[in-house]
Design an enzyme around this catalytic site. Structure first.
Site, PDB file in Angstrom:
ATOM      1  N   ASN A  69      25.704 -11.376   8.224  1.00 30.44           N
ATOM      2  CA  ASN A  69      26.545 -12.542   8.024  1.00 30.44           C
ATOM      3  C   ASN A  69      27.984 -12.185   8.350  1.00 30.44           C
ATOM      4  O   ASN A  69      28.425 -11.062   8.158  1.00 30.44           O
ATOM      5  CB  ASN A  69      26.431 -13.087   6.602  1.00 30.44           C
ATOM      6  CG  ASN A  69      27.453 -12.472   5.662  1.00 30.44           C
ATOM      7  OD1 ASN A  69      28.612 -12.912   5.619  1.00 30.44           O
ATOM      8  ND2 ASN A  69      27.049 -11.447   4.940  1.00 30.44           N
ATOM      9  N   LEU A  73      34.683 -15.230   4.145  1.00 31.37           N
ATOM     10  CA  LEU A  73      35.327 -15.634   2.881  1.00 31.37           C
ATOM     11  C   LEU A  73      35.739 -17.101   2.850  1.00 31.37           C
ATOM     12  O   LEU A  73      36.815 -17.450   2.358  1.00 31.37           O
ATOM     13  CB  LEU A  73      36.548 -14.751   2.589  1.00 31.37           C
ATOM     14  CG  LEU A  73      36.258 -13.267   2.365  1.00 31.37           C
ATOM     15  CD1 LEU A  73      37.563 -12.481   2.281  1.00 31.37           C
ATOM     16  CD2 LEU A  73      35.435 -13.058   1.105  1.00 31.37           C
ATOM     17  N   ASN A 128      36.808  -7.613  -4.670  1.00 28.34           N
ATOM     18  CA  ASN A 128      36.161  -7.233  -3.416  1.00 28.34           C
ATOM     19  C   ASN A 128      37.185  -6.548  -2.501  1.00 28.34           C
ATOM     20  O   ASN A 128      38.046  -7.209  -1.926  1.00 28.34           O
ATOM     21  CB  ASN A 128      35.603  -8.511  -2.770  1.00 28.34           C
ATOM     22  CG  ASN A 128      34.964  -8.263  -1.423  1.00 28.34           C
ATOM     23  OD1 ASN A 128      34.835  -7.114  -0.976  1.00 28.34           O
ATOM     24  ND2 ASN A 128      34.572  -9.323  -0.755  1.00 28.34           N
ATOM     25  N   CYS A 131      35.174  -6.525   2.082  1.00 30.36           N
ATOM     26  CA  CYS A 131      34.622  -7.531   2.998  1.00 30.36           C
ATOM     27  C   CYS A 131      34.769  -7.041   4.439  1.00 30.36           C
ATOM     28  O   CYS A 131      35.883  -6.813   4.903  1.00 30.36           O
ATOM     29  CB  CYS A 131      35.305  -8.878   2.855  1.00 30.36           C
ATOM     30  SG  CYS A 131      34.610 -10.082   4.004  1.00 30.36           S
ATOM     31  N   GLY A 218      20.039  -7.268   2.865  1.00 30.33           N
ATOM     32  CA  GLY A 218      18.590  -7.437   2.819  1.00 30.33           C
ATOM     33  C   GLY A 218      17.898  -6.101   2.586  1.00 30.33           C
ATOM     34  O   GLY A 218      18.550  -5.052   2.488  1.00 30.33           O
ATOM     35  N   GLY A 245      20.112  -5.328  -1.009  1.00 34.13           N
ATOM     36  CA  GLY A 245      18.714  -5.531  -0.637  1.00 34.13           C
ATOM     37  C   GLY A 245      17.723  -5.642  -1.775  1.00 34.13           C
ATOM     38  O   GLY A 245      16.516  -5.585  -1.546  1.00 34.13           O
ATOM     39  N   GLY A 266      21.298 -10.321  -3.774  1.00 34.43           N
ATOM     40  CA  GLY A 266      22.076 -11.078  -2.786  1.00 34.43           C
ATOM     41  C   GLY A 266      21.225 -11.848  -1.814  1.00 34.43           C
ATOM     42  O   GLY A 266      20.769 -12.952  -2.098  1.00 34.43           O
TER      43      GLY A 266
END
Lengths: 305, 242
Positions: A69, A73, A128, A131, A218, A245, A266
């Site tokens: 992805n 944000l 965070n 990112c 994942g 994941g 997630g």
């Protein structure tokens, strides 16, 4: 009857399962499907000082056992989150929520956290610094121990809520970054954010994502998460929220054995909207299968002996 | 939206790369034509969004074009097998916005949802007319089904091998009060510019979740940021920024 409770900075969770920021919005899409009060907590969509549209599309790509992805944000900005999202959230979620915050400067992180500090429903701040999908911010703070420490100090100075620094796996030594956050006063660390990745469209011969790169998540990244949580557990004494994941109750237990006090879920929420609920339902059965009575007792269990 | 298992009743090619899949299962989550389902496919991580062509109390019809690994795997699925769907996603077309004579305009694999829409307009007592665009004769599908609804149906092909030569915009009738369109973005843009009236346009985007959680398919509109999967895929002409 097994005991699934865990404690994060003095707040007891019914179970360690926390949907991860960016995969659960501000809760509403999921509250329409099931009672989200079954969750231990959840980490809301990464919030910045100003509203952000994010990156151009395509923002999403398939990967073997995972996805990329590059949302960048997208969020309505902290003021709107406080005035619109949190009041709506109170109607569907009665537990403390984890406020996920991003920024582009140390000052911006502090300003956003100071505003969220006043919100009663916010149990923890998850900051965070990792990112991979925005330029001039995010990950650059999480890639350098002194920058990570600087953000930690600035945020700690404006809030009395527990602060978890969310760390990037895109570094040479994640344990050193975690240690820098701990020394700067962090109450805990969250890891791992996504791994910087790319896919190329064979027909167009160009990167598939408009942002070119994106973050891989994942099941593909789960073993990386286990390794990094294990390493960070050896380096710090503050609690770790493990993620990367996680797709099953077995994964939750594995990350806790590596050293996580709680576990975020997630990408699994995106392919199966009931994933977090089903992991929570399954947890007692899997605990019994592995002879676990009290879940909190297994934290870091893989390090013994 | 609901998650459920659907039994494959048939899965057959309509053209060289367009397939029709009939599924039996709960269609109660479908509330409007133009909505879509998100299909789990073994061996792939992300679900694949596919528009609903038609539905009734017993099941639904999906029409998809084989464009990659996901749709290729779908084309190998045999009757009797089961598919895990998130069903009833997106806003769909608001039939109440459509006037008595509404054009339903479909381009290529954007045609399927216009079939369910045409049926819904007929149920609402309206008299839609269809304009369906394809590249060439061999790629035409569902022309017979549209005509069987008893509605005025115009087919265009880019190469002129069937119907009117050219694009759908060259074949729009004069007398219509509203339009609904689904197809490739260049077609939507051309329709948006050529049409005299207001209308609804259905968009495609790569999606993560398909139900509004991940912000993977956002777009900017005059009415604010929208998620194609949740606030779309159907947008009003007036809100589109081009």
């Amino acid at each position: 009857m097994v005991d699934t409770r865990v404690t994060l900075s003095g707040i007891t969770l019914d179970n360690p399962v926390i949907p991860a920021s960016g995969t659960f919005g501000y809760g509403h899409e999921f509250a329409e499907l099931y009672d989200i009060n079954c969750l231990g907590a959840f980490s809301f969509k990464g919030t910045t000082r100003a509203p952000r549209f994010g990156n151009p599309t395509p923002r999403i790509a398939e990967a073997p056992a995972g996805m990329l992805n590059a949302v960048g944000l997208q969020n309505p900005g902290v003021e709107k989150v406080i005035s619109e999202e949190l009041p709506k959230l109170r109607e569907v979620f009665r537990k403390p929520v984890m406020a996920n915050v991003s920024g582009f400067s140390v000052e911006e992180y502090a300003e956003t956290c100071a505003l969220l500090d006043k919100e009663e429903q916010v149990g923890w701040l998850e900051v965070n610094i990792s990112c991979p999908n925005v330029h001039g911010g995010g990950m650059s703070f999480g890639a350098d121990p002194s920058a990570a420490a600087e953000v930690t100090k600035a945020v700690k100075a404006v809030t009395r809520k527990p602060v978890f620094m969310k760390l990037s796996p895109n570094v040479t030594d994640i344990a050193a970054i975690a240690k820098a956050c701990e020394d700067a006063g962090a109450d805990g660390v969250s890891l791992i954010n996504t791994l910087l990745a790319m896919r190329i469209d064979l027909k167009r011969r160009k990167p598939l994502l408009a942002n070119r790169t994106g973050g891989l998540s994942g099941p593909a990244v789960f073993p990386v998460a286990v390794r990094m949580v294990y390493q960070v557990y050896e380096a710090v004494s503050i609690p770790i929220i493990g993620m990367g994941g996680v797709s099953s109750a077995e994964d939750v237990i594995e990350l806790m054995l590596a050293g996580a006090s709680a576990v975020e879920v997630g990408a699994a929420n995106l392919t199966d909207p009931f994933a977090a609920r089903d992991i929570i339902k399954d947890l007692p059965r899997v605990m019994e299968q592995y002879g676990i009575d009290t879940l909190s007792e297994i934290i870091g269990g893989a390090h013994n002996g | 939206m609901k998650q459920g298992l659907y039994r494959i009743e048939s899965n057959r090619p309509l053209t060289a790369d367009v397939w029709e899949l009939r599924l039996a299962g709960d269609t109660s989550p479908i509330t409007a034509p133009g909505q879509f389902v998100n299909v789990r496919i073994d061996g792939l991580y992300l679900r694949r969004p596919i528009s609903v062509c038609d539905w009734d109390g017993d099941g639904l019809t999906l029409i998809y074009k084989v464009v990659g690994r996901g749709t290729a795997a779908l084309a190998r699925m045999a009757p009797g097998g089961e598919l895990d769907l998130l069903c009833g996603l997106g806003n769909g077309f608001d039939v109440s916005k459509c006037t008595q004579r509404t054009l339903v305009i479909g381009g290529g694999v954007g045609t399927p949802p216009m079939y369910g829409l045409a049926k819904a307009l007929l149920r609402a007592g309206k008299t839609p007319a269809a304009v369906l665009g394809f590249n060439t004769r061999d790629e035409i599908f569902y022309e017979t089904e549209f005509r069987a609804l008893g509605i005025e149906t115009t087919v265009t092909t880019v190469d002129g091998s069937a119907g009117i030569k050219g694009f759908v915009t060259g074949a729009l009738p004069e007398d219509y009060g509203y339009y609904c369109a689904c197809g490739p973005e260049p077609m939507l843009k051309a329709v948006y510019r050529a049409a005299r009236t207001s209308g609804l346009l259905s968009f495609e985007e790569r999606m993560g979740c398909g139900f509004g959680a991940c912000m993977g398919c956002s777009c900017e509109t005059r009415y604010g940021n929208k998620r194609i999967c949740r606030d779309g895929p159907v947008l009003e002409k007036e809100e589109i920024i081009w």
